[in-house]
Design an enzyme around this catalytic site. Structure first.
Site, PDB file in Angstrom:
ATOM      1  N   GLY A  63       0.806  -1.215   0.000  1.00 33.84           N
ATOM      2  CA  GLY A  63       0.000   0.000   0.000  1.00 33.84           C
ATOM      3  C   GLY A  63       0.831   1.254   0.000  1.00 33.84           C
ATOM      4  O   GLY A  63       0.409   2.284  -0.530  1.00 33.84           O
ATOM      5  N   LYS A  66       3.379   1.257  -3.857  1.00 31.05           N
ATOM      6  CA  LYS A  66       2.499   0.582  -4.805  1.00 31.05           C
ATOM      7  C   LYS A  66       3.184   0.215  -6.114  1.00 31.05           C
ATOM      8  O   LYS A  66       2.856  -0.792  -6.737  1.00 31.05           O
ATOM      9  CB  LYS A  66       1.284   1.468  -5.105  1.00 31.05           C
ATOM     10  CG  LYS A  66       0.274   1.561  -3.960  1.00 31.05           C
ATOM     11  CD  LYS A  66      -0.874   2.486  -4.335  1.00 31.05           C
ATOM     12  CE  LYS A  66      -1.938   2.501  -3.260  1.00 31.05           C
ATOM     13  NZ  LYS A  66      -2.672   1.220  -3.182  1.00 31.05           N
ATOM     14  N   ASN A 111      -8.783   5.027   3.739  1.00 29.88           N
ATOM     15  CA  ASN A 111      -8.468   5.197   2.324  1.00 29.88           C
ATOM     16  C   ASN A 111      -9.485   4.458   1.471  1.00 29.88           C
ATOM     17  O   ASN A 111     -10.027   3.427   1.867  1.00 29.88           O
ATOM     18  CB  ASN A 111      -7.038   4.723   2.030  1.00 29.88           C
ATOM     19  CG  ASN A 111      -6.984   3.269   1.592  1.00 29.88           C
ATOM     20  OD1 ASN A 111      -7.240   2.937   0.432  1.00 29.88           O
ATOM     21  ND2 ASN A 111      -6.657   2.377   2.535  1.00 29.88           N
ATOM     22  N   ARG A 112      -9.731   5.014   0.311  1.00 30.30           N
ATOM     23  CA  ARG A 112     -10.540   4.344  -0.711  1.00 30.30           C
ATOM     24  C   ARG A 112      -9.837   4.498  -2.054  1.00 30.30           C
ATOM     25  O   ARG A 112     -10.432   4.906  -3.061  1.00 30.30           O
ATOM     26  CB  ARG A 112     -11.966   4.899  -0.735  1.00 30.30           C
ATOM     27  CG  ARG A 112     -12.110   6.401  -0.843  1.00 30.30           C
ATOM     28  CD  ARG A 112     -13.585   6.799  -1.060  1.00 30.30           C
ATOM     29  NE  ARG A 112     -13.773   8.235  -1.168  1.00 30.30           N
ATOM     30  CZ  ARG A 112     -14.154   9.020  -0.169  1.00 30.30           C
ATOM     31  NH1 ARG A 112     -14.353   8.510   1.045  1.00 30.30           N
ATOM     32  NH2 ARG A 112     -14.331  10.316  -0.367  1.00 30.30           N
ATOM     33  N   LEU A 113      -8.554   4.188  -2.056  1.00 31.74           N
ATOM     34  CA  LEU A 113      -7.723   4.401  -3.237  1.00 31.74           C
ATOM     35  C   LEU A 113      -8.191   3.571  -4.433  1.00 31.74           C
ATOM     36  O   LEU A 113      -8.250   4.065  -5.558  1.00 31.74           O
ATOM     37  CB  LEU A 113      -6.264   4.078  -2.906  1.00 31.74           C
ATOM     38  CG  LEU A 113      -5.577   5.100  -1.985  1.00 31.74           C
ATOM     39  CD1 LEU A 113      -4.323   4.503  -1.373  1.00 31.74           C
ATOM     40  CD2 LEU A 113      -5.249   6.359  -2.764  1.00 31.74           C
ATOM     41  N   GLY A 114      -8.473   2.297  -4.210  1.00 31.21           N
ATOM     42  CA  GLY A 114      -8.965   1.463  -5.307  1.00 31.21           C
ATOM     43  C   GLY A 114      -7.887   0.910  -6.214  1.00 31.21           C
ATOM     44  O   GLY A 114      -8.034   0.930  -7.442  1.00 31.21           O
ATOM     45  N   PHE A 115      -6.805   0.398  -5.611  1.00 32.41           N
ATOM     46  CA  PHE A 115      -5.729  -0.227  -6.384  1.00 32.41           C
ATOM     47  C   PHE A 115      -5.182   0.718  -7.461  1.00 32.41           C
ATOM     48  O   PHE A 115      -4.955   0.318  -8.608  1.00 32.41           O
ATOM     49  CB  PHE A 115      -6.195  -1.532  -7.042  1.00 32.41           C
ATOM     50  CG  PHE A 115      -6.345  -2.706  -6.118  1.00 32.41           C
ATOM     51  CD1 PHE A 115      -5.970  -2.638  -4.797  1.00 32.41           C
ATOM     52  CD2 PHE A 115      -6.871  -3.899  -6.594  1.00 32.41           C
ATOM     53  CE1 PHE A 115      -6.118  -3.742  -3.954  1.00 32.41           C
ATOM     54  CE2 PHE A 115      -7.023  -5.007  -5.764  1.00 32.41           C
ATOM     55  CZ  PHE A 115      -6.640  -4.924  -4.441  1.00 32.41           C
ATOM     56  N   SER A 174      -9.202  -6.112  -0.160  1.00 31.96           N
ATOM     57  CA  SER A 174      -9.407  -4.662  -0.155  1.00 31.96           C
ATOM     58  C   SER A 174     -10.904  -4.360  -0.247  1.00 31.96           C
ATOM     59  O   SER A 174     -11.608  -4.951  -1.065  1.00 31.96           O
ATOM     60  CB  SER A 174      -8.694  -4.014  -1.336  1.00 31.96           C
ATOM     61  OG  SER A 174      -9.086  -2.649  -1.473  1.00 31.96           O
ATOM     62  N   ASN A 176     -12.079  -1.609  -1.363  1.00 29.00           N
ATOM     63  CA  ASN A 176     -12.236  -0.468  -2.269  1.00 29.00           C
ATOM     64  C   ASN A 176     -12.394  -0.836  -3.738  1.00 29.00           C
ATOM     65  O   ASN A 176     -12.486   0.032  -4.588  1.00 29.00           O
ATOM     66  CB  ASN A 176     -11.056   0.488  -2.085  1.00 29.00           C
ATOM     67  CG  ASN A 176     -10.962   1.004  -0.673  1.00 29.00           C
ATOM     68  OD1 ASN A 176     -11.961   1.384  -0.078  1.00 29.00           O
ATOM     69  ND2 ASN A 176      -9.760   1.009  -0.115  1.00 29.00           N
ATOM     70  N   THR A 177     -12.402  -2.124  -4.038  1.00 30.00           N
ATOM     71  CA  THR A 177     -12.716  -2.598  -5.381  1.00 30.00           C
ATOM     72  C   THR A 177     -14.017  -3.387  -5.282  1.00 30.00           C
ATOM     73  O   THR A 177     -14.055  -4.433  -4.614  1.00 30.00           O
ATOM     74  CB  THR A 177     -11.603  -3.501  -5.942  1.00 30.00           C
ATOM     75  OG1 THR A 177     -10.394  -2.733  -6.073  1.00 30.00           O
ATOM     76  CG2 THR A 177     -11.990  -4.056  -7.306  1.00 30.00           C
ATOM     77  N   LYS A 216      -4.011 -12.704   1.659  1.00 36.70           N
ATOM     78  CA  LYS A 216      -4.344 -11.603   2.577  1.00 36.70           C
ATOM     79  C   LYS A 216      -5.849 -11.499   2.714  1.00 36.70           C
ATOM     80  O   LYS A 216      -6.565 -11.342   1.728  1.00 36.70           O
ATOM     81  CB  LYS A 216      -3.765 -10.280   2.059  1.00 36.70           C
ATOM     82  CG  LYS A 216      -3.906  -9.134   3.060  1.00 36.70           C
ATOM     83  CD  LYS A 216      -3.052  -7.948   2.655  1.00 36.70           C
ATOM     84  CE  LYS A 216      -3.065  -6.855   3.722  1.00 36.70           C
ATOM     85  NZ  LYS A 216      -2.141  -5.756   3.396  1.00 36.70           N
ATOM     86  N   SER A 244      -4.456  -8.574   8.944  1.00 44.16           N
ATOM     87  CA  SER A 244      -5.515  -8.507   7.975  1.00 44.16           C
ATOM     88  C   SER A 244      -5.380  -7.213   7.167  1.00 44.16           C
ATOM     89  O   SER A 244      -4.493  -6.398   7.425  1.00 44.16           O
ATOM     90  CB  SER A 244      -6.869  -8.491   8.695  1.00 44.16           C
ATOM     91  OG  SER A 244      -6.978  -7.274   9.449  1.00 44.16           O
ATOM     92  N   ASN A 245      -6.323  -7.033   6.254  1.00 43.61           N
ATOM     93  CA  ASN A 245      -6.429  -5.802   5.488  1.00 43.61           C
ATOM     94  C   ASN A 245      -7.164  -4.745   6.320  1.00 43.61           C
ATOM     95  O   ASN A 245      -7.368  -4.925   7.519  1.00 43.61           O
ATOM     96  CB  ASN A 245      -7.167  -6.067   4.174  1.00 43.61           C
ATOM     97  CG  ASN A 245      -6.667  -5.206   3.029  1.00 43.61           C
ATOM     98  OD1 ASN A 245      -6.514  -4.005   3.185  1.00 43.61           O
ATOM     99  ND2 ASN A 245      -6.427  -5.812   1.878  1.00 43.61           N
ATOM    100  N   GLY A 296      -2.506  -1.810  12.810  1.00 46.70           N
ATOM    101  CA  GLY A 296      -2.393  -0.975  13.994  1.00 46.70           C
ATOM    102  C   GLY A 296      -1.112  -1.088  14.777  1.00 46.70           C
ATOM    103  O   GLY A 296      -1.071  -0.682  15.949  1.00 46.70           O
ATOM    104  N   TYR A 317       2.260  -0.115   8.283  1.00 49.60           N
ATOM    105  CA  TYR A 317       2.329   0.961   7.285  1.00 49.60           C
ATOM    106  C   TYR A 317       1.695   2.228   7.846  1.00 49.60           C
ATOM    107  O   TYR A 317       2.382   3.231   8.086  1.00 49.60           O
ATOM    108  CB  TYR A 317       1.684   0.535   5.959  1.00 49.60           C
ATOM    109  CG  TYR A 317       1.334   1.661   5.002  1.00 49.60           C
ATOM    110  CD1 TYR A 317       1.985   2.888   5.045  1.00 49.60           C
ATOM    111  CD2 TYR A 317       0.354   1.492   4.029  1.00 49.60           C
ATOM    112  CE1 TYR A 317       1.649   3.922   4.170  1.00 49.60           C
ATOM    113  CE2 TYR A 317       0.025   2.511   3.145  1.00 49.60           C
ATOM    114  CZ  TYR A 317       0.662   3.723   3.229  1.00 49.60           C
ATOM    115  OH  TYR A 317       0.333   4.733   2.367  1.00 49.60           O
TER     116      TYR A 317
END
Length: 363
Positions: A63, A66, A111-115, A174, A176-177, A216, A244-245, A296, A317
């Site tokens: 993340g 990338k 975040n909602r980056l979406g790959f 994720s 976000n997809t 993951k 986890s994610n 966390g 991260y």
């Protein structure tokens, strides 16, 4: 050595919106403006997992890097391994901006980056340029949002990066997809693992080595969902799990304004949920299957608790957003100090020592 300057520079990034700050930090690492951390390796922290000897149990989660721009710079901060991606076959812009939000009071990030990434070819070129360089670099693979065949996208990732990856992470978690987490359902997961691991076997014969594959998973699974994943994970030649994610939960947040933003939550608020999930999965898969705990981790205490709950390795991260680039070194020193106090010869001796307590918590 990393000192006060790096900490001030890290906090200075808060002047910028989160995505701009992220880009600036990548640029700083590429240009060498972030000082490296040179702490001696503690052999008590080293262990061999899935056939890979990790110099220490602390890794950078996917993340951040990338597009495989700074894996070696991240290793120089003290990480025992780093994971690039998520990388998809074709480049994609991701979701509309703004799409990263700091929850400062909670020390969290949504975040909602979406790959968003530059695709296989760009990452392949960068990883090829560092081929045979020292250091453990995993490749996190995903599927394009508009793909007609998600399973084929994961298989393409295995084939594309097989000669370059120390290990693979199959990211199906994720939020976000749209529809991606559906791959965690038992029948879908069986199909995916069969295809990915068959491709791994074919590439392994071609290259004469077996590259480990990790799966993951999300922290928002039910007990029944955990049962299904554990069953499939242990019935296939999968090398491990990453737990986890990010989470869709917003429980207990102080910042109720940013909490309304859609996307996955990471950072300190994710610690408990992800650690409970980790312990419950360890109970299900038994002691042999490697598990990487992530979610966390902001201190040596957090990293130790993940290991006590069943993790072999730990990733972080989001907490670096708040703690800065000195965090890996600080955690490693803390781990060594614990081994000194407890007179332990290996970090592995503390694994599972609080497994029962964490596994007994409710999701």
């Amino acid at each position: 050595m990393i000192g006060p300057f790096a900490g001030l520079a890290s906090r200075g990034l808060f002047v910028f919106d989160p995505e701009t700050a992220h880009g600036l930090s990548i640029t700083a690492l590429k240009t060498g403006l972030v000082p490296t951390c040179r702490i001696a390796n503690d052999p008590r922290l080293a262990q061999t997992i899935a056939g890979i000897t990790f110099p220490n149990p602390l890794g950078l989660a996917a993340g951040y890097d990338k597009n495989a721009e700074v894996p070696d710079a991240m290793l120089k901060l003290g990480f025992g391994f780093t994971e690039v991606g998520t990388v998809t076959p074709k480049p994609q812009a991701g979701n509309d901006k703004p799409r990263i939000f700091r929850l400062v009071e909670d020390r969290g990030v949504i975040n909602r980056l979406g790959f968003n990434n530059e695709g296989h070819e760009a990452a392949f070129a960068r990883l090829s340029a560092r081929h045979n360089a020292p250091g453990i670099v995993g490749v996190n693979i995903g599927a394009n949002k508009d793909t007609a065949d998600r399973v084929a996208d994961y298989v393409a990732g295995i084939r594309k990066f097989y000669a370059l990856a120390t290990y693979f992470t199959v990211n199906i978690s994720s939020p976000n997809t749209p529809g991606l987490r559906d791959l965690q359902a038992r029948d879908s997961l069986k199909t995916l693992l069969e295809a990915v691991l068959a491709a791994r076997a074919e590439e392994g014969l071609r290259y004469g080595r077996t590259v480990p594959v990790f799966l993951k998973i999300a922290p928002d699974l039910t007990e029944e969902g955990l049962d299904d994943i554990a069953s499939e994970a242990t019935s296939h030649p999968l090398d491990g799990l990453i737990v986890s994610n990010t989470t869709l939960s917003r429980d207990g947040l102080k910042d109720q304004i940013q909490a309304k933003e859609a996307g996955g939550l990471s950072g300190v608020p994710l610690f408990k949920r992800s650690t409970v999930m980790l312990a419950k999965m360890r109970k299900r898969v038994g002691p042999a299957l490697p598990i990487i705990g992530v979610g966390g981790v902001s201190s040596a205490t957090d990293a130790l608790e993940k290991i006590r709950a069943g993790a072999d390795l730990v990733q972080l991260y989001s907490c670096m957003v708040y703690e800065g680039p000195s965090l890996p070194a600080t955690i490693l020193k803390g781990l060594s100090s614990l081994l000194d106090r407890e007179k332990l010869s290996s970090i592995r001796e503390i694994r599972d020592t609080r497994l029962d307590q964490w596994a007994a918590e409710k999701l």
